[in-house]
Design an enzyme around this catalytic site. Sequence first.
Site, PDB file in Angstrom:
ATOM      1  N   SER A 128      18.351  -4.961 -13.938  1.00  0.00           N
ATOM      2  CA  SER A 128      19.367  -5.744 -14.626  1.00  0.00           C
ATOM      3  C   SER A 128      20.693  -4.979 -14.694  1.00  0.00           C
ATOM      4  CB  SER A 128      18.856  -6.152 -16.010  1.00  0.00           C
ATOM      5  OG  SER A 128      19.676  -7.131 -16.611  1.00  0.00           O
TER       6      SER A 128
ATOM      7  N   ASP B 199      15.401 -16.332 -11.362  1.00  0.00           N
ATOM      8  CA  ASP B 199      16.221 -15.554 -12.294  1.00  0.00           C
ATOM      9  C   ASP B 199      17.327 -16.433 -12.878  1.00  0.00           C
ATOM     10  OD1 ASP B 199      17.775 -13.686 -13.651  1.00  0.00           O
ATOM     11  OD2 ASP B 199      17.560 -12.161 -12.086  1.00  0.00           O
TER      12      ASP B 199
ATOM     13  N   HIS C  69      13.831 -12.866 -13.896  1.00  0.00           N
ATOM     14  CA  HIS C  69      14.668 -11.691 -14.143  1.00  0.00           C
ATOM     15  C   HIS C  69      13.857 -10.492 -14.622  1.00  0.00           C
ATOM     16  CE1 HIS C  69      18.415  -9.595 -14.962  1.00  0.00           C
ATOM     17  NE2 HIS C  69      17.989  -9.307 -16.185  1.00  0.00           N
TER      18      HIS C  69
END
Length: 281
Positions: free
Chosen positions: A152, A198, A230
């Site tokens: 991330s 995601d 994600h």
Amino acid sequence: MIGAASAGGLLAAVLVPPAQAADNPYERGPAPTVSSIEAARGPYAVSTTTVSSLSASGFGGGTIYYPTSSADGTFGAVAISPGYTARQSSIAWLGPRLASQGFVVFTIDTNSTLDQPDSRGRQLLAALDHLTQRSTVRSRIDASRLGVMGHSMGGGGSLEAAKSRTSLKAAIPLTGWNLDKTWPELRTPTLVVGADGDTVAPVSSHSEPFYESLPGSLSKAYLELNGANHFTPNSSDTTIAKYSVSWLKRFIDDDTRYEQFLCPLPRPSLTIEEYRGTCPL
């Protein structure tokens, strides 16, 4: 005058160089197979050591995973950053998984769980500096063979780190997030990993433009995970591990034995939505 036997010996010496001259001194471990790179553990037993936040400079501490045996000499090293609001526990599975394949791996905490990608990039570099200069395992590391990974915002940070330190050998952003979408200045071989489901960092606005903006002359790849989201990189994942190991081996260790898993380009499958890349590498 050189006798016939002597001349023949000289000719053989010229035509047949010593075997070790052709060997890659950075190769570690046995010849890889699909099963070996998909395995939960590689050929090396792994030990750990903890770096407290009090002894860390420029990052929030972390855990170092390293091959227990020193018989094979030094290893390349990788620092890994967690994502926004997350701690090293969220990416801890990568520590023993990668270290057991022949790397020193540093999963880090950041100074703040709210750090942005540029800060996480600086902290990844600070962690690598700690590994190679101050850590108790520094003698086990080849400081010229380093890489970065992150999830991330940590993935966005891995791009920032590679932008800042062009000597890095590999970068792997995992479902990366960054407001900067273009990375033409990168000189580090980069594997961009996205997830088809995601919704936090959609591939259309993050991983895909990251990959497409990388220089065409750069060794690069884009792996889009199928049936993933994600947070898929926060749990043990065979596909992520398989291609991360192959990428790190190929570019940190210059181990061409792993090129077979990257080229020809992997085909879509139950776990791969899409794969793009420069091939041959």
